[in-house]
Structure formats: structure tokens, C-alpha cells
Write a protein that holds these residues in place. Structure first.
Motif, mmCIF file in Angstrom:
data_model
loop_
_atom_site.group_PDB
_atom_site.id
_atom_site.type_symbol
_atom_site.label_atom_id
_atom_site.label_comp_id
_atom_site.label_asym_id
_atom_site.label_seq_id
_atom_site.Cartn_x
_atom_site.Cartn_y
_atom_site.Cartn_z
ATOM 1 N N ARG A 83 0.908 -1.359 0.142
ATOM 2 C CA ARG A 83 0.119 -0.041 0.010
ATOM 3 C C ARG A 83 0.806 1.158 -0.156
ATOM 4 O O ARG A 83 1.602 1.459 0.922
ATOM 5 N N ARG A 94 -2.585 5.552 -0.588
ATOM 6 C CA ARG A 94 -3.883 4.621 -0.214
ATOM 7 C C ARG A 94 -4.045 3.700 -1.490
ATOM 8 O O ARG A 94 -5.253 3.547 -1.788
ATOM 9 N N THR A 95 -3.051 3.596 -2.160
ATOM 10 C CA THR A 95 -3.088 2.701 -3.538
ATOM 11 C C THR A 95 -2.464 1.455 -3.117
ATOM 12 O O THR A 95 -1.337 1.637 -2.831
ATOM 13 N N ASP A 96 -3.040 0.270 -3.614
ATOM 14 C CA ASP A 96 -2.616 -1.081 -3.463
ATOM 15 C C ASP A 96 -1.724 -1.433 -4.853
ATOM 16 O O ASP A 96 -2.373 -1.167 -5.715
#
Length: 193
Positions: free
Chosen positions: A34, A37-39
Motif C-alpha cells: 500500500r 492509499r493505493t495498493d
């Protein structure tokens, strides 16, 4: 069983190595980080003493050494980098001369009980197949109520409601294959009065 016994007795046996050697294929894994906030999933192939991560910018040959004090020396496609890595549980911080970068390693199998803790996501703890869906979107459910049954590793696993709440979305149907870490049910916990 004999291979395991050989590995214990004969240290130069290929079964005793931890260098990425595989009988029919390279060792591989998918790691998910992560980043803000992006996987970001990273498909990683491990070959003898080297890695081949499939990154957003392409695939590179990589190698590195992490010293016990956290000092990292890495080679990414011929580019040599140095820094310090600090890891606390799943949180990883990499410090370099020009700044730092923070990531969180998403480990879907870590803390199996957390998958049913209030406020958490209802996820598949391992790859498997959905064999029963016992709810539908909009259903009001109570804590412990079975929602989905999946088959994994020749066993049935029942995913239950972590608290009283509402099913917002059912993401898979009977017969669907799911990967580990896949969110099975969108769930909203009923707030306490």
C-alpha cells in the motif's frame, strides 16, 4: 519424506538450499504494497541470488543485501542504491539521502482473526472456490451469521459477519475462484446508539 531427510543430512542437497532454486520452475510470489492509499501488487520471480520484480515501469533484474542494522545495498537494473530500511510489523520505511518513502506490506494471511474483527474487510484468507453465498446486498445481519462458504485446501471455510451490520455488496458468486486477500463481501457495521 526422503528428500526432507536428505536435506537435513546433506547440506549441499538442492532441497536444503534457500537460494530460489526450483525443480520445475522459478520460485515466485505476488507481494502487495500500500503506497499512500493505493495498493500496488508486485509479481516477483526469485532466481538464484537475484529477483525479477514486475514493477509499473517494467521488469528489472534486482539484487540486494539487507544488513542486520537495516542498511540496504541494492542493484536495480544496473543502478546501485543505498539506504536504510526500518520495518515495524507491516509498515516499511526506506530512508535515502534524498528523502524517505513509506509502504505497508499487505499480508492477507497475517492475523486470521483480524478478518472477522469489527470494522475490517471480509477477505479470503487463501485461494479457493466459492461454494455457497448465504446473503444478498441490503441484508441486515447479526454478528457471527454465516455469509459465504468457500472451499480451500480441501476444507470448507465459513466467512461470518464480524458484527451486526448490513451487507453492501456480494463480490463473488457460487463457483467463482478467488485469490487470497480478495474482498468477498462489502460490509457496513451498524453503529452503536
Amino acid at each position: 519424506m526422503r528428500a526432507i531427510a536428505t536435506a537435513l543430512v546433506v547440506p549441499y542437497s538442492p532441497w536444503a538450499g534457500s537460494d530460489g532454486w526450483g525443480l520445475n520452475d522459478d520460485a515466485h510470489d505476488t507481494l502487495t504494497f500500500r503506497d499512500n492509499r493505493t495498493d500496488r501488487p508486485v509479481y516477483l520471480i526469485y532466481r538464484r541470488q537475484r529477483y525479477r520484480p514486475d514493477l509499473p515501469g517494467g521488469t528489472v533484474e534486482a539484487s540486494g543485501r539487507l544488513a542486520p542494522d537495516g542498511t540496504l545495498s541494492a542493484d536495480l537494473g544496473g543502478r546501485r542504491l543505498k539506504g536504510t530500511v526500518v520495518r515495524r510489523s507491516a509498515d516499511i520505511a526506506v530512508f535515502r539521502e534524498r528523502g524517505s518513502h513509506r509502504l505497508t506490506l499487505i499480508e492477507p494471511l497475517a492475523g486470521a482473526d483480524a478478518a472477522e474483527a469489527p470494522g475490517s474487510r471480509l477477505i479470503a484468507l487463501m485461494p479457493g472456490k466459492i461454494i455457497a453465498v448465504l446473503t444478498e446486498p441490503g441484508a441486515v445481519v447479526t454478528r457471527g451469521q454465516p455469509l459465504v462458504v468457500m472451499e480451500a485446501m480441501k476444507m470448507e471455510h465459513t466467512i461470518k459477519a464480524p458484527a451486526d451490520g448490513t451487507v453492501e455488496k456480494v463480490r463473488y458468486a457460487v463457483g467463482d475462484q478467488v485469490e487470497d486477500g480478495a474482498e468477498l463481501i462489502g460490509f457496513a457495521e451498524t453503529s452503536a446508539p
